[in-house]
Design a protein around this motif. Structure first.
Motif, PDB file in Angstrom:
ATOM      1  N   ARG A   2       0.834  -1.206   0.000  1.00 43.48           N
ATOM      2  CA  ARG A   2       0.000   0.000   0.000  1.00 43.48           C
ATOM      3  C   ARG A   2       0.866   1.253   0.000  1.00 43.48           C
ATOM      4  N   HIS A  31      -4.406  -3.012  -2.667  1.00 42.73           N
ATOM      5  CA  HIS A  31      -4.488  -1.628  -3.139  1.00 42.73           C
ATOM      6  C   HIS A  31      -5.141  -0.748  -2.079  1.00 42.73           C
ATOM      7  N   PRO A  32      -4.680   0.501  -1.979  1.00 42.19           N
ATOM      8  CA  PRO A  32      -5.332   1.428  -1.058  1.00 42.19           C
ATOM      9  C   PRO A  32      -6.765   1.691  -1.524  1.00 42.19           C
TER      10      PRO A  32
END
Length: 274
Positions: free
Chosen positions: A201, A247-248
């Motif tokens: 991230r 993923h953020p």
């Protein structure tokens, strides 16, 4: 005369057993904490120093990884696919020339057939874009943002860091003969993924920042990044938890890109690239 152990009262026998179990449990916890601490410390050192591994080593290593090498050596015979790959390479060259890449860091673009909505970078500076991803992209600025993001993974040596860490943990546990134990399987699996998730991230955020800087440099705004993140947000909604594992949150990524935006300049349709 025959000797026999004295008979202990039941209460004393039970107390001794409980004491031994407590001591064994303490030793087990201490051993686990020491192993985890050593792994964490070495892991951090590898994460910090792996970016200094010569980039040329990556190119050599790629040749010995069949899955990556297979995609790299794939030769397109379809005219449309060749045209797509040539276009991707042209944009990659433009973006790379606007980044402070080392002289030996060559970025090579690859076009992959398939409906997968994704793009990724691998060791040795290879960037892959699926047909499904290109179908979702409507503007040149979106494509440039995507490629700048993936090139940043190469430039920041994110892939080297992740692979080095994964190999390190596996080697340590194998050496300690813990790779088949419950604790070892957890550390190689979910436990390791927790650490990789945190770092991945951070890597995504660094790459997003690079995409914004390149967009500003090439186009004077970050609307392409915003459009790209909006597309990825739709993908995240469709894929749910699987996407968010590495993923953020895409909404926060959109807000991040919007803070750079300068003006409402018109976006160029993708068709102008051909």
């Amino acid at each position: 005369m025959r000797y026999s152990n004295p008979h202990l009262p039941a209460s004393e026998y039970t107390a001794n057993n409980k004491h031994e179990l407590r001591e064994m449990f303490k030793l087990l916890v201490i051993a686990i904490l020491i192993i985890a601490g050593v792994v964490f410390l070495i892991d951090r050192l590898v994460y910090l120093f792996s970016p200094y591994i010569p980039f040329s080593w990556e190119s050599t290593l790629v040749e010995n990884i069949p899955l990556i090498n297979k995609n790299i050596e794939q030769k397109h015979t379809d005219i449309k696919a060749l045209k797509q790959e040539k276009m991707l390479q042209k944009r990659v060259d433009i973006i790379a020339s606007n980044m402070n890449l080392p002289k030996d860091m060559k970025i090579t673009a690859h076009y992959l057939e398939g409906a997968t909505v994704n793009a990724f970078a691998t060791l040795g500076g290879h960037v892959f874009v699926y047909h499904g991803m290109l179908e979702k992209i409507k503007y040149q600025e979106e494509l440039d943002a995507l490629l700048a993001h993936e090139i940043a993974h190469v430039y920041k040596r994110h892939i080297t860091q992740q692979m080095s860490r994964a190999i390190l943990i596996s080697v340590i546990l194998t050496t300690a003969k813990l790779n088949h134990s419950g604790f070892g399987r957890w550390l190689l699996g979910d436990g390791s993924n927790i650490g990789l998730l945190a770092y991945s991230r951070v890597a995504e955020q660094e790459s997003d920042e690079n995409a914004c800087h390149i967009s500003l440099k090439l186009h004077g705004h970050t609307q392409g990044v915003v459009k790209l993140m909006q597309q990825l947000n739709l993908v995240a909604q469709q894929q749910g938890y699987e996407w968010t594992k590495s993923h953020p949150d895409t909404k926060s990524r959109i807000l991040f890109a919007q803070q750079y935006r300068l003006g409402e300049q018109k976006l160029k349709p993708m068709k102008l690239l051909f």
